[in-house]
Design a protein around this motif. Structure first.
Motif, PDB file in Angstrom:
ATOM      1  N   LEU A 254       0.847  -1.200   0.000  1.00  0.00           N
ATOM      2  CA  LEU A 254       0.000   0.000   0.000  1.00  0.00           C
ATOM      3  C   LEU A 254       0.882   1.250   0.000  1.00  0.00           C
ATOM      4  O   LEU A 254       0.626   2.218  -0.728  1.00  0.00           O
ATOM      5  CB  LEU A 254      -0.931   0.009   1.212  1.00  0.00           C
ATOM      6  N   GLY A 255       1.927   1.221   0.848  1.00  0.00           N
ATOM      7  CA  GLY A 255       2.868   2.350   0.863  1.00  0.00           C
ATOM      8  C   GLY A 255       3.605   2.454  -0.463  1.00  0.00           C
ATOM      9  O   GLY A 255       3.773   3.542  -1.019  1.00  0.00           O
ATOM     10  N   GLN A 256       4.021   1.298  -0.960  1.00  0.00           N
ATOM     11  CA  GLN A 256       4.722   1.258  -2.250  1.00  0.00           C
ATOM     12  C   GLN A 256       3.841   1.830  -3.360  1.00  0.00           C
ATOM     13  O   GLN A 256       4.324   2.528  -4.255  1.00  0.00           O
ATOM     14  CB  GLN A 256       5.085  -0.205  -2.558  1.00  0.00           C
ATOM     15  N   THR A 257       2.534   1.571  -3.296  1.00  0.00           N
ATOM     16  CA  THR A 257       1.613   2.079  -4.315  1.00  0.00           C
ATOM     17  C   THR A 257       1.662   3.602  -4.379  1.00  0.00           C
ATOM     18  O   THR A 257       1.751   4.197  -5.457  1.00  0.00           O
ATOM     19  CB  THR A 257       0.166   1.643  -4.004  1.00  0.00           C
ATOM     20  N   LEU A 258       1.596   4.237  -3.203  1.00  0.00           N
ATOM     21  CA  LEU A 258       1.625   5.703  -3.171  1.00  0.00           C
ATOM     22  C   LEU A 258       2.880   6.216  -3.868  1.00  0.00           C
ATOM     23  O   LEU A 258       2.838   7.153  -4.665  1.00  0.00           O
ATOM     24  CB  LEU A 258       1.605   6.208  -1.728  1.00  0.00           C
ATOM     25  N   ILE A 259       4.016   5.567  -3.564  1.00  0.00           N
ATOM     26  CA  ILE A 259       5.287   6.029  -4.124  1.00  0.00           C
ATOM     27  C   ILE A 259       5.339   5.777  -5.631  1.00  0.00           C
ATOM     28  O   ILE A 259       5.759   6.636  -6.405  1.00  0.00           O
ATOM     29  CB  ILE A 259       6.459   5.352  -3.383  1.00  0.00           C
ATOM     30  N   ILE A 260       4.851   4.609  -6.061  1.00  0.00           N
ATOM     31  CA  ILE A 260       4.863   4.310  -7.495  1.00  0.00           C
ATOM     32  C   ILE A 260       3.896   5.226  -8.247  1.00  0.00           C
ATOM     33  O   ILE A 260       4.154   5.602  -9.384  1.00  0.00           O
ATOM     34  CB  ILE A 260       4.560   2.813  -7.737  1.00  0.00           C
ATOM     35  N   LEU A 261       2.813   5.636  -7.601  1.00  0.00           N
ATOM     36  CA  LEU A 261       1.889   6.576  -8.241  1.00  0.00           C
ATOM     37  C   LEU A 261       2.585   7.889  -8.571  1.00  0.00           C
ATOM     38  O   LEU A 261       2.210   8.589  -9.509  1.00  0.00           O
ATOM     39  CB  LEU A 261       0.671   6.849  -7.343  1.00  0.00           C
ATOM     40  N   THR A 262       3.615   8.250  -7.789  1.00  0.00           N
ATOM     41  CA  THR A 262       4.347   9.487  -8.086  1.00  0.00           C
ATOM     42  C   THR A 262       5.500   9.214  -9.053  1.00  0.00           C
ATOM     43  O   THR A 262       6.381  10.049  -9.209  1.00  0.00           O
ATOM     44  CB  THR A 262       4.941  10.117  -6.818  1.00  0.00           C
ATOM     45  N   ALA A 263       5.486   8.040  -9.690  1.00  0.00           N
ATOM     46  CA  ALA A 263       6.544   7.625 -10.622  1.00  0.00           C
ATOM     47  C   ALA A 263       7.854   7.353  -9.906  1.00  0.00           C
ATOM     48  O   ALA A 263       8.921   7.371 -10.501  1.00  0.00           O
ATOM     49  CB  ALA A 263       6.750   8.630 -11.759  1.00  0.00           C
ATOM     50  N   GLY A 264       7.781   7.083  -8.592  1.00  0.00           N
ATOM     51  CA  GLY A 264       8.958   6.699  -7.830  1.00  0.00           C
ATOM     52  C   GLY A 264       8.976   5.206  -7.598  1.00  0.00           C
ATOM     53  O   GLY A 264       8.193   4.462  -8.190  1.00  0.00           O
TER      54      GLY A 264
ATOM     55  N   THR B 113      -1.380  -0.921 -11.110  1.00  0.00           N
ATOM     56  CA  THR B 113      -0.770   0.400 -10.997  1.00  0.00           C
ATOM     57  C   THR B 113       0.425   0.481 -11.946  1.00  0.00           C
ATOM     58  O   THR B 113       1.234  -0.438 -12.012  1.00  0.00           O
ATOM     59  CB  THR B 113      -0.319   0.661  -9.547  1.00  0.00           C
ATOM     60  N   SER B 114       0.505   1.590 -12.681  1.00  0.00           N
ATOM     61  CA  SER B 114       1.558   1.743 -13.676  1.00  0.00           C
ATOM     62  C   SER B 114       2.873   2.179 -13.031  1.00  0.00           C
ATOM     63  O   SER B 114       2.897   3.111 -12.234  1.00  0.00           O
ATOM     64  CB  SER B 114       1.144   2.779 -14.720  1.00  0.00           C
ATOM     65  N   LEU B 115       3.957   1.482 -13.399  1.00  0.00           N
ATOM     66  CA  LEU B 115       5.281   1.865 -12.878  1.00  0.00           C
ATOM     67  C   LEU B 115       5.711   3.224 -13.413  1.00  0.00           C
ATOM     68  O   LEU B 115       6.664   3.817 -12.921  1.00  0.00           O
ATOM     69  CB  LEU B 115       6.329   0.818 -13.269  1.00  0.00           C
ATOM     70  N   PHE B 116       5.023   3.725 -14.425  1.00  0.00           N
ATOM     71  CA  PHE B 116       5.385   5.019 -14.992  1.00  0.00           C
ATOM     72  C   PHE B 116       4.710   6.171 -14.256  1.00  0.00           C
ATOM     73  O   PHE B 116       4.908   7.326 -14.589  1.00  0.00           O
ATOM     74  CB  PHE B 116       5.033   5.047 -16.482  1.00  0.00           C
ATOM     75  N   GLY B 117       3.894   5.833 -13.253  1.00  0.00           N
ATOM     76  CA  GLY B 117       3.311   6.864 -12.411  1.00  0.00           C
ATOM     77  C   GLY B 117       1.973   7.386 -12.905  1.00  0.00           C
ATOM     78  O   GLY B 117       1.627   7.255 -14.072  1.00  0.00           O
ATOM     79  N   GLY B 118       1.197   7.956 -11.970  1.00  0.00           N
ATOM     80  CA  GLY B 118      -0.022   8.654 -12.342  1.00  0.00           C
ATOM     81  C   GLY B 118      -1.259   7.812 -12.564  1.00  0.00           C
ATOM     82  O   GLY B 118      -2.337   8.354 -12.760  1.00  0.00           O
ATOM     83  N   ARG B 119      -1.109   6.486 -12.556  1.00  0.00           N
ATOM     84  CA  ARG B 119      -2.258   5.611 -12.782  1.00  0.00           C
ATOM     85  C   ARG B 119      -2.206   4.441 -11.819  1.00  0.00           C
ATOM     86  O   ARG B 119      -1.152   3.811 -11.690  1.00  0.00           O
ATOM     87  CB  ARG B 119      -2.218   5.001 -14.180  1.00  0.00           C
ATOM     88  N   GLY B 120      -3.342   4.131 -11.225  1.00  0.00           N
ATOM     89  CA  GLY B 120      -3.392   2.971 -10.348  1.00  0.00           C
ATOM     90  C   GLY B 120      -4.261   3.238  -9.140  1.00  0.00           C
ATOM     91  O   GLY B 120      -4.855   4.314  -9.011  1.00  0.00           O
ATOM     92  N   SER B 121      -4.357   2.235  -8.258  1.00  0.00           N
ATOM     93  CA  SER B 121      -5.211   2.389  -7.091  1.00  0.00           C
ATOM     94  C   SER B 121      -4.749   1.457  -5.976  1.00  0.00           C
ATOM     95  O   SER B 121      -4.099   0.443  -6.238  1.00  0.00           O
ATOM     96  CB  SER B 121      -6.666   2.050  -7.444  1.00  0.00           C
ATOM     97  N   VAL B 122      -5.093   1.793  -4.736  1.00  0.00           N
ATOM     98  CA  VAL B 122      -4.745   0.932  -3.606  1.00  0.00           C
ATOM     99  C   VAL B 122      -5.652  -0.295  -3.572  1.00  0.00           C
ATOM    100  O   VAL B 122      -5.235  -1.363  -3.123  1.00  0.00           O
ATOM    101  CB  VAL B 122      -4.824   1.681  -2.252  1.00  0.00           C
ATOM    102  N   LEU B 123      -6.867  -0.130  -4.076  1.00  0.00           N
ATOM    103  CA  LEU B 123      -7.764  -1.285  -4.149  1.00  0.00           C
ATOM    104  C   LEU B 123      -7.140  -2.350  -5.061  1.00  0.00           C
ATOM    105  O   LEU B 123      -7.135  -3.546  -4.742  1.00  0.00           O
ATOM    106  CB  LEU B 123      -9.125  -0.847  -4.706  1.00  0.00           C
ATOM    107  N   GLY B 124      -6.580  -1.899  -6.179  1.00  0.00           N
ATOM    108  CA  GLY B 124      -5.902  -2.808  -7.098  1.00  0.00           C
ATOM    109  C   GLY B 124      -4.751  -3.517  -6.406  1.00  0.00           C
ATOM    110  O   GLY B 124      -4.566  -4.733  -6.566  1.00  0.00           O
ATOM    111  N   THR B 125      -3.980  -2.777  -5.608  1.00  0.00           N
ATOM    112  CA  THR B 125      -2.842  -3.371  -4.916  1.00  0.00           C
ATOM    113  C   THR B 125      -3.298  -4.454  -3.942  1.00  0.00           C
ATOM    114  O   THR B 125      -2.680  -5.518  -3.834  1.00  0.00           O
ATOM    115  CB  THR B 125      -2.056  -2.280  -4.166  1.00  0.00           C
ATOM    116  N   MET B 126      -4.398  -4.187  -3.241  1.00  0.00           N
ATOM    117  CA  MET B 126      -4.935  -5.204  -2.331  1.00  0.00           C
ATOM    118  C   MET B 126      -5.264  -6.470  -3.118  1.00  0.00           C
ATOM    119  O   MET B 126      -4.908  -7.582  -2.701  1.00  0.00           O
ATOM    120  CB  MET B 126      -6.189  -4.662  -1.630  1.00  0.00           C
ATOM    121  N   ILE B 127      -5.897  -6.270  -4.264  1.00  0.00           N
ATOM    122  CA  ILE B 127      -6.225  -7.426  -5.104  1.00  0.00           C
ATOM    123  C   ILE B 127      -4.953  -8.098  -5.610  1.00  0.00           C
ATOM    124  O   ILE B 127      -4.850  -9.332  -5.644  1.00  0.00           O
ATOM    125  CB  ILE B 127      -7.132  -6.995  -6.279  1.00  0.00           C
TER     126      ILE B 127
END
Lengths: 331, 273
Positions: free
Chosen positions: A68-78, A273-287
């Motif tokens: 979940l934490g990783q998702t937030l960071i990857i959403l920022t393209a990090g 969630t896209s590794l390129f940032g800006g797309r994705g969701s925490v719900l997806g990560t849970m799944i």
């Protein structure tokens, strides 16, 4: 600037469906999870049993929470390669403090403070000196892993404290569904983060920064502050992941979750969630985390070796990234 | 300070150096209420430095800027925005994966009134969507849905979103950097129409463009920039396209009285070197 006319209305309906799936990135992973559950239910006798399903969910909790934490960071393209090592260090510190006589809840809060501080340091290095997240967190991963072994002398630390073990407490819902406190906490976190990402300005800014940092800056968003906040929130989440880990096994182990960072990235990517940032969701990560756990459990029950399970998971990851890439090349 | 002659945005003696390069060399600028002012100049004439200075992205080494008669000093694009100057950048500064309404309010989101907004920071999505729809209707920008993602839009529609954002929040001036550069003929015409509509709503527009036919179609006055300063102010009603091109290449010069003459020295100056 043209309005759609009647002649292409049919095309538009299909576009609308694609639009819906793209806008709700968790739809694809959810279908994949359902398919996996269906297959294992048909091919094994034990998979669909309530106790087994509960175990699958429980086994996804630690990596799922880190993810979940990783998702937030990857959403920022990090990216955060230090995520799991930070959580492991926190399990050792929390357990050690409790063994030393500190009240469990104080040890817990100190552990969360520690993970937040390390993650904030990552964020500070990334935003203040503009270092690439990959390099900063790779270095931090190496350092924190070593520190964890030095701190614990390479030994496991037993955890008996009630607060630190609280997430392992199991209740039976509706008279038969086994649910641990860890699952409840994880669900609350997913819902809370989903809300923050979708319904608050902070969430819009996280997506915008990952989408195009320059556009975000010109729109008046403080890119640095947004990034730093994301790393700190991720740090808090890693602290809670450490608490989840203490609920899973009775010892804090410096050698646990050695490739937890990669497992977390796997869950994020499988969640759409896209590794390129800006797309994705925490719900997806849970799944995504549930897909990994389902695959492992199902394949084990089908009698397939661990190493082949790794092959299957790796294949899925590559397929998921390829799908992400291809779906966006069309535009 | 000095009298403002009714200008909405005015600059005198702007200087900006980058190392040994002088990008602006005593540039003046005047924008009047209710007009479309085109800024034209050759590549490297320094018009983008001028525009960045007016929109707050560049802090000049010398010179003064007045907005609505008040001396201003912008330390960043946000300062200029707060003062009512909105800029449509050439690359539009949109978040492609987010929808139109989100983009319109990006960085300026509206929160719900009451507890849900204050304590839970919940955004008032319904109101933002309604306001976005109203702006698009007012400006006559046709889009299928305000919830469409920007990346699904055509180039002209994206330009429309960026322009709508500037028009919605600009209270004093809208600056547009090459809004038609990436567009086809039909879409360009729509964007020019849109610029006219913004002017008609009372918001003056600064239009940076390389495209002379577009400039002559929509501009009320033309600021000609050359070698880091304003060398002439022409008007489509009084001057020809050839004259304006001559002014910006230096083949023609405009005197104090507005008379245009051929510039012999421009040719010899080149040979002197």
């Amino acid at each position: 600037m043209t309005t759609n006319t009647a002649d292409n209305s049919k095309k538009y309906t299909r576009a609308q469906l694609g639009e819906y799936i793209l806008r709700t990135p968790a739809v694809g992973p959810a279908l994949a999870l359902l398919a996996a559950i269906l297959i294992f239910s048909l091919t094994t006798d034990t998979f669909l049993e309530l106790d087994n399903l509960s175990l699958v969910v429980a086994q996804s909790l630690v990596i799922g929470t880190i993810a979940l934490g990783q998702t937030l960071i990857i959403l920022t393209a990090g990216i955060d390669l230090s995520c799991a090592s930070i959580a492991v260090l926190a399990t050792l510190v929390m357990a050690d403090l409790a063994v030393g006589g500190m009240p469990g809840w104080v040890a817990l809060l100190l552990g969360i403070a520690l993970t937040s501080a390390i993650a904030a340091l990552n964020g500070a290095l990334i935003t203040a000196i503009r270092l690439p997240p990959f390099i900063v967190t790779l270095g931090m991963f190496t350092i924190v892993t070593a520190v964890a072994r030095i701190y614990s002398d390479g030994q496991s630390i037993p955890t008996t404290d009630g607060v630190l073990r609280w997430l392992s407490t199991q209740r039976y819902l509706f008279g038969g569904i086994p649910v641990t406190n860890g699952m409840t906490i994880a669900l609350i976190m997913v819902l809370g983060l989903a809300y923050a990402l979708a319904k608050t300005a902070w969430g819009k800014h996280v997506y915008a920064v990952g989408n195009d940092p320059e556009a975000a800056r010109l729109s008046g968003i403080s890119v640095r502050r947004t990034l730093l906040s994301v790393y700190i929130v991720a740090g808090v989440i890693y602290g809670i992941a450490a608490w989840q880990a203490l609920g899973r096994v009775p010892n804090a182990d410096p050698n646990a979750y050695q490739i937890g960072n990669l497992d977390a990235i796997t869950a994020v990517v499988l969640g759409g969630t896209s590794l390129f940032g800006g797309r994705g969701s925490v719900l997806g990560t849970m799944i995504g985390a549930l897909i990994v756990a389902t695959l492992r459990s199902g394949l084990t029950q089908a009698g397939i070796d661990d190493l082949y399970q790794d092959v299957a998971t790796g294949t899925l990851v590559i397929a998921a990234v390829a799908l992400d890439r291809l779906s966006r090349r069309k535009q | 300070m000095s009298e403002q002659n009714g200008t909405i945005l005015r600059a005198r003696g702007l200087v900006k150096r980058y190392g040994s390069v002088t990008a602006m060399d005593g540039a003046d600028f005047d924008l009047y209420p209710g007009e479309v002012l085109a800024v034209v100049g050759d590549n490297g004439a320094g018009k983008s430095t001028l525009i960045k200075t007016l929109s707050g992205a560049v802090l000049p080494d010398a010179g003064e800027v007045w907005l609505d008669g008040k001396r201003v000093r912008f330390h960043g694009p946000l300062d200029a925005r707060k003062a009512g100057i909105e800029t449509v950048y050439q690359d539009l500064a949109l978040a492609p994966a987010q929808d139109i309404a989100t983009n319109l309010f990006l960085g300026r989101e509206r929160r719900n009134p009451g507890i849900s907004g204050f304590l839970f920071r919940k955004l008032d999505s319904k109101r933002m969507r309604a306001e976005a729809q109203r702006v698009f209707d007012e400006l006559g920008i046709g889009i299928t849905s305000i919830q469409q993602r920007v990346e699904t839009l055509s180039g002209g529609q994206r330009q429309g979103v960026a322009v709508a954002r500037a028009a919605a929040f600009g209270t004093k001036v809208v600056i547009m950097d090459e809004p038609t550069a990436a567009l086809g003929v039909a879409e360009s015409a729509k964007v020019l129409e849109l610029i006219g509509r913004i002017r008609d709503r009372g918001l003056p527009v600064v239009l940076i463009s390389h495209n002379m036919p577009h400039v002559f179609e929509i501009a009320d006055r033309i600021h000609v920039h050359r070698l880091g300063r304003r060398v002439a102010v022409a008007a489509p009603a009084e001057h020809s396209m050839n004259q304006v091109v001559g002014l910006l290449t230096g083949a023609l010069v405009m005197g104090e009285d507005g008379a245009i003459t051929e510039a012999q020295h421009a040719v010899t100056a080149g040979l002197d070197q």
